[in-house]
Scaffold this active site. Structure first.
Site, PDB file in Angstrom:
ATOM      1  N   ASP A   1       0.856  -1.180   0.000  1.00  0.00           N
ATOM      2  CA  ASP A   1       0.000   0.000   0.000  1.00  0.00           C
ATOM      3  C   ASP A   1       0.902   1.243   0.000  1.00  0.00           C
ATOM      4  O   ASP A   1       2.123   1.159   0.171  1.00  0.00           O
ATOM      5  CB  ASP A   1      -0.995  -0.006   1.170  1.00  0.00           C
ATOM      6  CG  ASP A   1      -2.225   0.844   0.830  1.00  0.00           C
ATOM      7  OD1 ASP A   1      -2.170   1.620  -0.146  1.00  0.00           O
ATOM      8  OD2 ASP A   1      -3.251   0.739   1.538  1.00  0.00           O
TER       9      ASP A   1
HETATM   10  C1  BGC Z   1      -5.123   3.079  -0.062  1.00  0.00           C
HETATM   11  C2  BGC Z   1      -5.225   1.992  -1.115  1.00  0.00           C
HETATM   12  C3  BGC Z   1      -5.077   2.578  -2.486  1.00  0.00           C
HETATM   13  C4  BGC Z   1      -3.778   3.338  -2.561  1.00  0.00           C
HETATM   14  C5  BGC Z   1      -3.507   3.923  -3.921  1.00  0.00           C
HETATM   15  C6  BGC Z   1      -3.928   3.984  -0.273  1.00  0.00           C
HETATM   16  O1  BGC Z   1      -3.984   5.096   0.540  1.00  0.00           O
HETATM   17  O2  BGC Z   1      -5.087   2.494   1.219  1.00  0.00           O
HETATM   18  O3  BGC Z   1      -6.445   1.312  -0.975  1.00  0.00           O
HETATM   19  O4  BGC Z   1      -5.158   1.580  -3.451  1.00  0.00           O
HETATM   20  O5  BGC Z   1      -3.803   4.386  -1.620  1.00  0.00           O
HETATM   21  O6  BGC Z   1      -4.325   4.977  -4.207  1.00  0.00           O
END
Ligand code: BGC
Length: 764
Positions: free
Chosen positions: A287
């Site tokens: 993440d």
């Molecule tokens: C989120 C993810 C997301 C990623 C990319 C993160 O802050 O937890 O779910 O896919 O950002 O945007």
């Protein structure tokens, strides 16, 4: 030794002498191509393939690198997120394939969570449809639009089970139940990916957030998860496995720690469970900045240490930490990471690109002509409308307040009445980044269009969502742009009351603004914000019939609203077609068919409250004091898992089992007759639950093991038959073995988890 084992395996499988199939030749061709490419790659270029940066068309965190173009040219980037449109992706792809040494195309990822430009209901709403076909269709439409917009890969499905409505991201999953959640996870993967990667109208899926991100302590986002093995294996992990078994091409680690070890550096989770036990073949992305976050988590002393721990544990692509490009080559040179491990991960990323056909044509997904015709088409909007109306849950309907008549005057009151932006909810991708929310149908417009010429629609806003300055500031920082009306609260309420008095019926459109749920949007109060409660009271006092639409990204505590409404619907955030879908249901063109995928508590103190709880040694009996109960509120929820009314009235009778005893090899047949004794046709979702009465470990009082949709005309009866197999009765026993233990069981069939008929049987 390796050769011997390999030869033996080939002989056993009898493939050594078989003619190569199309699949084996394809794989051989791919391997040859990738071997050749990898033989030319430097360590830095390999680390580059495991690096992802944001191109900033939308933001979901802080940007750690602005000059990513230079990194692309240097071969230090394998993937970008937040880049789309055919023009922009083509431009970036051109840099990768024309200016880099090895011309390896980029992989474009994006959060296509509930639609791309045509926005569908938030995932929790879609889950309320209990309609796997429609959920798959929704993902397929999202894939169609996203792939036409240059995107190869979506960071979805988010499958995290959550039993805590304080957590803002509960809106993004399928609710509290692992069995239902698993079916939905698989449907979404199928919808995004289709049968085979490479079709230009599909995208790669990414199951997230691995793992158990939905169970943070106290419901506060990013908080640790502390959970027993049994609970992990039984109630939380299977949903990720369902997505992987359905073929999800990639997986994303979660931000949280699990029993002390952050998921991104969790060797047990990524190497043992995901790779060894579940045989996952795709690649794992972290993440956003999750590698860097090992430092504040307090398990890594610096970014190099964080890179080492994450990579060793099985985190393969670094989203936004910039740790892998900086340290992986060095760690390999120092012998801390093996070259073989690096190669395995690079190969997985290159395979994904190969299967998408990007080495043949890096611009396959960046076709402006296709994009012009693909977005927000009438067909896509029709699917969105149907999914949206199936996602609405009728929580109460006294004295047939609904459906509405197609004549007379309707007053639509509340901050959601004439609102477009909030209708599409959080995580609405290009819906918000490209201002597509301006195409959303408001509640007022929907009622006018669907209601027809004999319906007069009046409107008063009545209130802002909330007036709290601190909340407004935070929400506006998140791009909500909540402006305040110039009129005072009192003036707005007075206007609403005057408007209500002129109408035959009032539709209240109230609840959360979209920014109150989603990432970093936990709440300790799961109420309709106070100013709107006051508004509802004032309108109720006019004596007019009140139909309340509750907009929210989570279950809310709705006792007060229920008491002040004749009918009430949980409408979530229904997306682009909101107004039409809501009007279809209010006027009865579609009889409500949604069922709650998550429990609605009476108050926050009951959290976590979920249907599949344990019985305890002192279950509530209504008499004795020394029982598992609260002094100040009932143990029951306000609305149970599986609850959802229809304009039909479904009565269950004649529950029959094929046998009172079954052998492990046999399936139990459970049938029941459902009759629609209501005044309208409608669709029912009949649910089947089981309970193991005596086992080696305590078991939940109910577990969902089946559901069926039946359409019944007014007055019609149908028999519905379920099958219960041995697998449905299994659980982790005292020794954590997945078994079904002989003995007595109960089976329940009904309209919701708290309204069922029951019978007993014995497993021999
Ligand atoms: C989120 C993810 C997301 C990623 C990319 C993160 O802050 O937890 O779910 O896919 O950002 O945007």
């Amino acid at each position: 030794m390796r050769i011997v084992v390999g030869l033996f395996a080939a002989l056993v499988m009898n493939t050594a002498f078989a003619a190569p199939t199309a699949k084996t030749t394809d794989t051989a061709k791919m391997n040859k191509f990738i071997n050749n490419l990898m033989s030319k790659m430097t360590l830095e270029e390999k680390a580059g393939q495991l690096t992802q940066y944001s191109a900033d068309m939308s933001k979901t965190g802080n940007t750690v690198r602005e000059n990513y173009r230079e990194d692309i040219i240097a071969g230090r980037v394998g993937s970008l997120l937040n880049a789309f449109t055919p023009k922009f992706t083509r431009e970036l792809q051109q840099v990768a394939v024309e200016k880099t040494r090895l011309k390896i195309p980029l992989l474009f990822g994006y959060d296509v969570i509930h639609g791309h430009r045509t926005i569908f209901p938030i995932p929790l709403g879609e889950a309320a449809s209990w309609d796997m076909k429609r959920i798959e269709d929704a993902a397929a439409v999202a894939a169609k639009e996203a792939s036409a917009d240059g995107i190869h890969w979506t960071f979805a499905p988010m499958v995290d089970i959550s039993r805590d409505p304080r957590w803002g991201r509960i809106m993004e999953g399928a609710g509290e139940d692992v069995w239902l959640g698993s079916k939905i996870a698989a449907a979404r993967v199928r919808g995004f990916q289709g049968d085979k990667p490479g079709a230009t109208d599909r995208v790669l899926a990414c199951v997230k957030h691995f793992a158990v991100y939905g169970a943070p302590v106290a419901g506060r986002d990013y908080n640790p998860v502390d959970m027993s093995d049994r609970e992990l294996w039984e109630s939380y992990l299977p949903v990720y496995k369902a997505a992987i078994d359905a073929g999800a091409a990639t997986a994303m680690t979660s931000f949280n720690d699990i029993n002390g070890v952050p998921a991104t550096a969790n060797d047990w989770l990524l190497n043992d469970v995901l790779r060894k036990q579940w045989k996952f073949k795709g690649f794992v992305v972290t993440d956003y900045t999750a590698i860097y976050e090992l430092i504040p988590h307090g398990v890594a002393k610096d970014l190099k240490d964080a890179a080492l721990q994450s990579f060793r544990a099985g985190s393969e692509m670094d989203m936004m930490s910039g740790a892998y490009p900086k340290y992986l080559p060095q760690l390999v040179k120092e012998g801390k990471i093996s070259k073989a491990q690096l190669d395995t991960s690079v190969r997985r990323v290159l395979e994904a690109k190969y299967k998408l056909g990007l080495f043949d044509d890096p611009y396959r997904f960046s076709d402006e002509k296709r994009a012009e015709k693909a977005m927000l088409t009438p067909e896509n909007r029709a699917v969105a409308r149907d999914v949206a109306r199936r996602s609405l849950v009728l929580l109460k309907n006294d004295n047939g307040a609904l459906p509405l008549k197609r004549e007379g005057t309707i007053a639509v009151i509340g901050p959601m009445a004439d609102n477009q932006r909030d209708l599409i909810g959080a995580w609405s991708a290009a819906g918000s980044a490209m201002d597509e929310w301006k195409k959303a149908i408001t509640v007022i417009d929907g009622l006018k269009q669907v209601g027809g010429s004999k319906v007069k629609v009046l409107h008063a806003k009545g209130s802002e969502f909330f007036y709290d300055e601190a909340m407004l500031k935070v929400q506006n920082e998140h791009g909500a742009n909540l402006t305040k009306d110039k009129r005072s609260r009192e003036e707005m309420i007075n206007e609403a009351v005057r408007t209500a008095k002129k109408a035959d019926v009032v539709v209240m459109a109230i609840g959360e603004s979209h920014g109150l749920s989603g990432e970093a949007a936990s709440r300790t109060s799961i109420r309709v914000p106070e100013p709107q409660q006051e508004l509802l009271k004032a309108v109720r006092a006019t004596g007019k019939p009140v139909i309340t639409l509750i907009f929210s990204g989570r279950p809310l505590a709705l006792e007060a609203e229920a008491a002040q409404s004749d009918a009430m619907l949980a409408v979530w955030f229904p997306g682009t077609e909101s107004g039409n879908a809501i009007a279809d249901v209010l006027f009865g063109d579609h009889s409500p068919s949604g069922k709650l995928p998550v429990t609605f508590p009476r108050n926050e103190g009951q959290i976590p409250i979920y249907y599949s709880h344990k019985n305890t040694g002192r279950p509530y009996d209504g008499k004795d004091k020394y029982r598992s109960q609260y002094l100040d509120v009932a143990n029951t929820p306000l609305y149970a898992f599986g609850h959802g009314l229809s304009y039909g009235k479904f009565d269950y009778s004649d529950l029959k089992l094929s046998s009172a005893k079954i052998k492990p090899t046999q399936k139990l047949k459970v049938s029941v007759t459902i009759t629609n004794n209501g005044e309208h046709d409608g669709e029912e979702t009949a649910q089947l639950y089981v309970r193991d009465m005596v086992a080696s470990v305590t078991r939940p009082v109910k577990q969902l093991r089946g559901f069926q949709k039946v359409f019944l005309k007014k007055g019609e009866s149908k028999q519905v038959t379920f099958e219960v197999a041995l697998e449905d009765l299994k659980f982790y026993d005292k020794n954590m073995k997945w078994v079904a233990e002989p003995g007595d069981f109960k089976v329940f069939v009904g309209t919701s988890s708290d309204n069922v008929k029951e019978a007993g049987f014995t497993l021999l």
